[in-house]
Every structure is written in structure tokens, then in C-alpha cells.
Design a protein around this motif. Structure first.
Motif, PDB file in Angstrom:
ATOM      1  N   ALA A   1      49.241  37.831  36.145  1.00 15.13           N
ATOM      2  CA  ALA A   1      48.481  37.196  35.058  1.00 15.13           C
ATOM      3  C   ALA A   1      47.028  37.669  35.042  1.00 15.13           C
ATOM      4  CB  ALA A   1      48.536  35.676  35.211  1.00 15.13           C
ATOM      5  N   LYS A   2      46.462  37.940  36.219  1.00 13.51           N
ATOM      6  CA  LYS A   2      45.049  38.334  36.314  1.00 13.51           C
ATOM      7  C   LYS A   2      44.841  39.830  36.280  1.00 13.51           C
ATOM      8  CE  LYS A   2      41.996  37.090  39.246  1.00 13.51           C
ATOM      9  NZ  LYS A   2      40.759  36.391  39.537  1.00 13.51           N
ATOM     10  N   SER A   3      45.955  40.599  36.294  1.00 14.49           N
ATOM     11  CA  SER A   3      45.898  42.058  36.507  1.00 14.49           C
ATOM     12  C   SER A   3      45.094  42.337  37.778  1.00 14.49           C
ATOM     13  CB  SER A   3      45.251  42.786  35.333  1.00 14.49           C
ATOM     14  OG  SER A   3      45.825  42.414  34.135  1.00 14.49           O
TER      15      SER A   3
ATOM     16  N   PRO B   1      43.053  32.251  43.165  1.00 13.83           N
ATOM     17  CA  PRO B   1      41.830  33.018  42.931  1.00 13.83           C
ATOM     18  C   PRO B   1      41.108  32.380  41.748  1.00 13.83           C
ATOM     19  CG  PRO B   1      43.657  34.090  41.831  1.00 13.83           C
ATOM     20  CD  PRO B   1      44.212  32.822  42.467  1.00 13.83           C
ATOM     21  N   SER B   2      39.907  32.854  41.447  1.00 12.17           N
ATOM     22  CA  SER B   2      39.244  32.377  40.243  1.00 12.17           C
ATOM     23  C   SER B   2      40.100  32.756  39.029  1.00 12.17           C
ATOM     24  CB  SER B   2      37.852  32.989  40.138  1.00 12.17           C
ATOM     25  OG  SER B   2      37.921  34.393  40.316  1.00 12.17           O
ATOM     26  N   ALA B   3      40.124  31.891  38.012  1.00 13.48           N
ATOM     27  CA  ALA B   3      41.064  32.060  36.900  1.00 13.48           C
ATOM     28  C   ALA B   3      40.479  32.935  35.783  1.00 13.48           C
ATOM     29  CB  ALA B   3      41.464  30.690  36.355  1.00 13.48           C
ATOM     30  N   ASN B   4      40.081  34.152  36.152  1.00 14.01           N
ATOM     31  CA  ASN B   4      39.549  35.099  35.171  1.00 14.01           C
ATOM     32  C   ASN B   4      40.315  36.402  35.314  1.00 14.01           C
ATOM     33  OD1 ASN B   4      37.849  34.806  37.767  1.00 14.01           O
ATOM     34  ND2 ASN B   4      37.629  36.964  37.227  1.00 14.01           N
ATOM     35  N   PRO B   5      40.389  37.208  34.236  1.00 14.10           N
ATOM     36  CA  PRO B   5      40.952  38.543  34.416  1.00 14.10           C
ATOM     37  C   PRO B   5      40.132  39.267  35.486  1.00 14.10           C
ATOM     38  CG  PRO B   5      40.639  38.046  32.090  1.00 14.10           C
ATOM     39  CD  PRO B   5      39.985  36.944  32.861  1.00 14.10           C
TER      40      PRO B   5
ATOM     41  N   VAL C   1      33.649  37.599  34.681  1.00 14.45           N
ATOM     42  CA  VAL C   1      32.941  36.408  35.140  1.00 14.45           C
ATOM     43  C   VAL C   1      33.924  35.241  35.356  1.00 14.45           C
ATOM     44  CG1 VAL C   1      31.170  34.753  34.446  1.00 14.45           C
ATOM     45  CG2 VAL C   1      30.953  37.142  33.781  1.00 14.45           C
ATOM     46  N   SER C   2      33.738  34.470  36.418  1.00 15.18           N
ATOM     47  CA  SER C   2      34.639  33.347  36.715  1.00 15.18           C
ATOM     48  C   SER C   2      34.463  32.204  35.716  1.00 15.18           C
ATOM     49  CB  SER C   2      34.357  32.808  38.124  1.00 15.18           C
ATOM     50  OG  SER C   2      34.670  33.765  39.091  1.00 15.18           O
ATOM     51  N   PRO C   3      35.553  31.451  35.452  1.00 10.86           N
ATOM     52  CA  PRO C   3      35.492  30.346  34.484  1.00 10.86           C
ATOM     53  C   PRO C   3      34.935  29.069  35.100  1.00 10.86           C
ATOM     54  CG  PRO C   3      37.733  30.635  35.273  1.00 10.86           C
ATOM     55  CD  PRO C   3      36.904  31.658  35.984  1.00 10.86           C
TER      56      PRO C   3
ATOM     57  N   SER D   1      30.599  46.166  41.663  1.00 15.64           N
ATOM     58  CA  SER D   1      30.693  45.690  40.291  1.00 15.64           C
ATOM     59  C   SER D   1      31.813  44.670  40.182  1.00 15.64           C
ATOM     60  CB  SER D   1      30.974  46.835  39.327  1.00 15.64           C
ATOM     61  OG  SER D   1      32.274  47.304  39.503  1.00 15.64           O
ATOM     62  N   HIS D   2      31.448  43.417  40.285  1.00 13.36           N
ATOM     63  CA  HIS D   2      32.432  42.357  40.131  1.00 13.36           C
ATOM     64  C   HIS D   2      31.759  41.370  39.202  1.00 13.36           C
ATOM     65  CE1 HIS D   2      36.287  41.305  41.757  1.00 13.36           C
ATOM     66  NE2 HIS D   2      35.935  40.036  41.862  1.00 13.36           N
ATOM     67  N   TYR D   3      32.465  40.402  38.720  1.00  9.00           N
ATOM     68  CA  TYR D   3      31.863  39.324  37.946  1.00  9.00           C
ATOM     69  C   TYR D   3      31.097  39.834  36.734  1.00  9.00           C
ATOM     70  CZ  TYR D   3      32.300  37.468  42.673  1.00  9.00           C
ATOM     71  OH  TYR D   3      32.758  37.127  43.910  1.00  9.00           O
TER      72      TYR D   3
HETATM   73 MG    MG Z   1      37.302  35.958  41.662  1.00 15.85          MG
END
Ligand code: MG
Ligand code: TXA
Length: 323
Positions: free
Chosen positions: A52-54, A138-142, A146-148, A227-229
Motif C-alpha cells: 500500500a505504501k510502495s 509505519p507512518s501512513a504516507n506513500p 511527509v507523514s500524516p 531525502s525523506h519526508y
Molecule cells: Mg515514515
């Protein structure tokens, strides 16, 4: 520690727990950011999170527990780990500890450690109790975004790929948990977060390594990748507003409300509180990312432990744009 008054889970939590028990996945509130949850002991359910998050399968997940008994089922605790648990749990601290065999390989990316945390959000706590199982989330973002921090962020980005989203309101912390690697000497701060490094040092009466070297090819925590978020708009950082070109038409974010306000000015806090700034950051970046045509400038936070998590997330968000 982990001892909560008995509360009756609401119907929605029971429905969500049922989905999890049957191998489903869903968006769940925590005090840090929203997570994408599955039964941590069910490998095929956990696989759905990655899909779902790839998210690449090399990136291990945090296992969320409701009490110490559950925590000790998934990880080996030392006295120091128990000390940190008694001081900071339930709350926004994740400890990386030796893993127990009950944890499936897919959760830990085959590593011999597991990341564990006991969240303090009452809905998440009740959900774990009702599901009777540790929850991988995990955080629910692709992956890489950025995390939700609001239920609607999860619905917007992953709504079509999950079985449910539990709305627990806006996240109180707004950035992801602090992660400490407990198996090294000195212990390593893998990700700065709401629990400050100095508080961990004080609790343990020892220094921790605050800026461990990251091997970009084999990161210990891919959240540590440069490079994250990242939002999609170009994000640049500044110290003083005089550094911004006078003809800049994009959005400008200040750490605290400036004295003089212009129509393209935004701020993370009213009076410079680090907690308020952390709480606002991701939601504001998301909102501006939708409207921004000319990019965003954001002010660097001041130095010091209070601001480490915010500086870290801004640094990573900026990196992607400057490539
Ligand atoms: Mg995360
Ligand atoms: O606040 C949080 O921690 C949120 C909420 C939902 O709990 N979760 C979260 O998960 O931020 P995630 O997957 O987005 O970030 C967890 C980080 C990843 O960078 C992962 O690489 C690292 O934890 N991690 C997980 N297990 C690890 C391990 N065994 N060793 C080192 N790092 C690990």
C-alpha cells in the motif's frame, strides 16, 4: 507502566480490531503521526502495508505494543531498556532491541533487531488491546512523502488501499517518534523526535551518539536517508528573511509569528514553542504543497535539543528539492 484504566473500546475500535485480526490493514492515530497498521505477527497482512505504501521490503517496521508483557514477547529487554520504558512509555520513544523469534522476518527486514514502541494515544492503545496482538505500523504516507498528522491526510493518500481509517483527531506531537538503537555502545539516536536526546541521556546517565554515521546504501533506519519526508514543491531554508530574494512570490514559513505579516507569510508557532512548531510542520507543508507555484522558504530552527527533530525533518525535506 502500560497500566491503564479499563475502558470499553468503542464499536469503531472493535470493527478495526476485527479487520486487523482477519489480516486487514488500516490507518490508525498515534500521538506522533498516523500509522498504517497490520497484525505484526501475520506476515501476509504485513506484506499489504509495504504494498500500500510502495515501501521497499528492506525497510523494517516499528512494532506497537500495549503493555510490557507484549513488549517482552517481541524483544529482549535489558535493564536499561526497561528503565527507558518506565520513563518514556507510553509515549513517542522507539527502542531498537534484539528481536524475539515470534516476530516475522518481513517486519524486521530479516534483521536480528526489532523496533518497539508503546504509543500513548488512547485509541491506538485500545485498538492493540482489542486486537490482542502487537501491531506493525509505519507512518501512513506513500514512501518518502511527509507523514500524516490528520485522519484526512491518510484518507487522501491511502484511502483506497486500506480497510479502515480510525479518526483520532490531530496528532499531539506531529513528528515521528524518537528512535534509539539500544544494542550499540554508545547507544545511537537513529531518529530525533519528541523525546529529546538530553532526556534519554539523563535517564540513562550516559551520553548517546546523536549523529551516527549513515550508510546511504544500507541505512540502519531508512528514515535517516537524506531525502525523506519530502513535499513536492521546492523547499529552501533560510535563517534571516533578508536572505530571501525580494521578488520571491512563493510561501514563507517562520518558526514563530513574525511581527510584521504579509499575505505569503505562515508560521509554525505563535510564540516560538518547539512543541507547537513540531505539531504544525507536516500539516502546513502538506497544505502549502497543494497551492504552491513558486516553492516554499522555511526558516531554520534555532540550535539545541529542543529543535533537533524539526531541524532534522526540514533538512531531509529540503534535500530532495535541491537535487
Ligand atoms: Mg515514515
Ligand atoms: O512515530 C512513529 O514512529 C510512527 C508511528 C506510526 O508510530 N511510525 C513511524 O514508522 O514513523 P516508519 O516506518 O515511518 O519509521 C520507522 C523507522 C524507519 O526509518 C525504519 O527504518 C526504522 O524505524 N526501523 C525499524 N526497525 C528498525 C530496526 N530494527 N533497526 C533500525 N531501524 C529500524
Amino acid at each position: 507502566m502500560g497500566q491503564k484504566p479499563l475502558v470499553k473500546p468503542s464499536r469503531d475500535i472493535l470493527v478495526a480490531a476485527r479487520f486487523l485480526s482477519e489480516g486487514g490493514i488500516g490507518g490508525v492515530p498515534t500521538e506522533t503521526v498516523y500509522g498504517l497498521a497490520a497484525d505484526a505477527l501475520n506476515p501476509s497482512a504485513v506484506r499489504k502495508i509495504f504494498e500500500a505504501k510502495s515501501r521497499p521490503f528492506i525497510d523494517p517496521l516499528i512494532v506497537h505494543v500495549s503493555d510490557m508483557r507484549m513488549a517482552e514477547q517481541v524483544a529482549e529487554f535489558t535493564d536499561e531498556a526497561r528503565l527507558l520504558a518506565s520513563r518514556f512509555w507510553p509515549g513517542p520513544l522507539t527502542m531498537v532491541l534484539p528481536r524475539k523469534s515470534i516476530v516475522p522476518d518481513i517486519v524486521t527486514a530479516g534483521m536480528d533487531t526489532v523496533a518497539v514502541r508503546m504509543p500513548s494515544h488512547p485509541i491506538m492503545h485500545e485498538l492493540i488491546c482489542a486486537a490482542h496482538t502487537p501491531i506493525a505500523a509505519p507512518s501512513a504516507n506513500p514512501f518518502g512523502y511527509v507523514s500524516p498528522t490528520k485522519a484526512e491526510h491518510v484518507i487522501e493518500q491511502l484511502g483506497g488501499r486500506v480497510d479502515f481509517v480510525l479518526d483520532g483527531g490531530d496528532c499531539a506531537c506531529g513528528v515521528e517518534s524518537t528512535i534509539v538503537l539500544m544494542t550499540s555502545n554508545p547507544k545511537k539516536l537513529l531518529r530525533p523526535g519528541p523525546v529529546r536526546a538530553c532526556d534519554i541521556e539523563e535517564a540513562l546517565s550516559q551520553k548517546i551518539d546523536r549523529s551516527p554515521k549513515v550508510n546511504e546504501a544500507h541505512p540502519q533506519a531508512p528514515g535517516m536517508l537524506k531525502s525523506h519526508y519530502s513535499p513536492k514543491s521546492a523547499l529552501r531554508l533560510f535563517n534571516d528573511v533578508s536572505e530571501i530574494p525580494s521578488d520571491f512570490k512563493g510561501e514563507i514559513i517562520f518558526i514563530k509569528r513574525p511581527d510584521e505579516i504579509k499575505s505569503n507569510y505562515y508560521w509554525l508557532s505563535q510564540d516560538g514553542s518547539p512543541k507547537e512548531a513540531m505539531r504544525s510542520l507536516f500539516a502546513l507543508l502538506r497544505a502549502l504543497d497543494k497551492i504552491s507555484k513558486y516553492g516554499i522558504y522555511c526558516q531554520n530552527p534555532p540550535p539545541g535539543d529542543d529543535w533537533l527533530a524539526l531541524a532534522d525533518r526540514l533538512g531531509r525535506a529540503r534535500n530532495k528539492m535541491s537535487k
